[in-house]
Enzyme design. Structure first.
Site, PDB file in Angstrom:
ATOM      1  N   PRO A  64       0.942  -1.125  -0.029  1.00 51.37           N
ATOM      2  CG  PRO A  64      -0.442  -1.084   1.983  1.00 51.37           C
ATOM      3  CD  PRO A  64       0.727  -1.966   1.264  1.00 51.37           C
ATOM      4  CG  HIS A  65       1.799   2.761  -3.366  1.00 50.63           C
ATOM      5  ND1 HIS A  65       1.474   1.527  -3.583  1.00 50.63           N
ATOM      6  CD2 HIS A  65       1.722   3.362  -4.482  1.00 50.63           C
ATOM      7  CE1 HIS A  65       1.035   1.371  -4.873  1.00 50.63           C
ATOM      8  NE2 HIS A  65       1.185   2.546  -5.495  1.00 50.63           N
ATOM      9  CB  ALA A  66      -0.637   7.232  -0.358  1.00 48.47           C
TER      10      ALA A  66
END
Length: 153
Positions: A64-66
């Protein structure tokens, strides 16, 4: 090779978490505690990214990345789940390693380089197995540090 993200020892942990939402919350909590970022902003950003399509990378790994405001370089957390969970990964395998990655809002190439560095780590068969079999956050961190140092040499 330049290490493309910052990973502090306290950002590496194991936990028993049930469900994708709970995993993202645990990661947001850890980012907030370790890197002093706003938990709600992180969680919202991770959920928005997840809504575009699962970050289940395959082979039991999710990334998960942002991108968020207020950080100067990519930072990471690593959660090893005590029980694998369904993350809607492309290969259908449940996830047991979750690498969270946050990059600065305007990080173009550095965000992609950090993602690529993480995917290289988890594609390494021996490394992948060692991470999954690690007993605690300390052991996980030692493995990663050795791996990243070796890559940097």
């Amino acid at each position: 090779m330049h290490v493309h993200f910052k990973l502090l020892p306290e950002a590496v942990f194991t936990a028993g978490v049930a469900g994708k939402q709970a995993v993202l919350e645990a990661i947001a909590d850890r980012f907030a505690a370790v890197y002093k970022v706003d938990r709600e902003v992180v969680l919202e950003s991770l959920l928005e990214r997840e809504a575009l399509g699962s970050t289940g990378f395959g082979r039991g790994v999710a990334i998960p990345h942002a991108r968020i405001a207020g950080i100067s370089r990519p930072v990471a957390v690593l959660l090893r789940l005590e029980e694998p969970i369904d993350f809607a990964a492309a290969d259908g395998m449940p996830v047991e390693l979750v690498f969270g990655l946050l990059s600065p809002e305007n990080a173009g190439a550095s965000h992609l380089q950090a993602l690529a560095a993480i995917s290289r780590i988890v594609r390494d068969e021996a490394m992948h197995r060692a991470l999954v079999e690690s007993v605690d956050g300390e052991a996980l961190f030692a493995l990663l540090t050795n791996h990243l140092d070796r890559d940097a040499a």
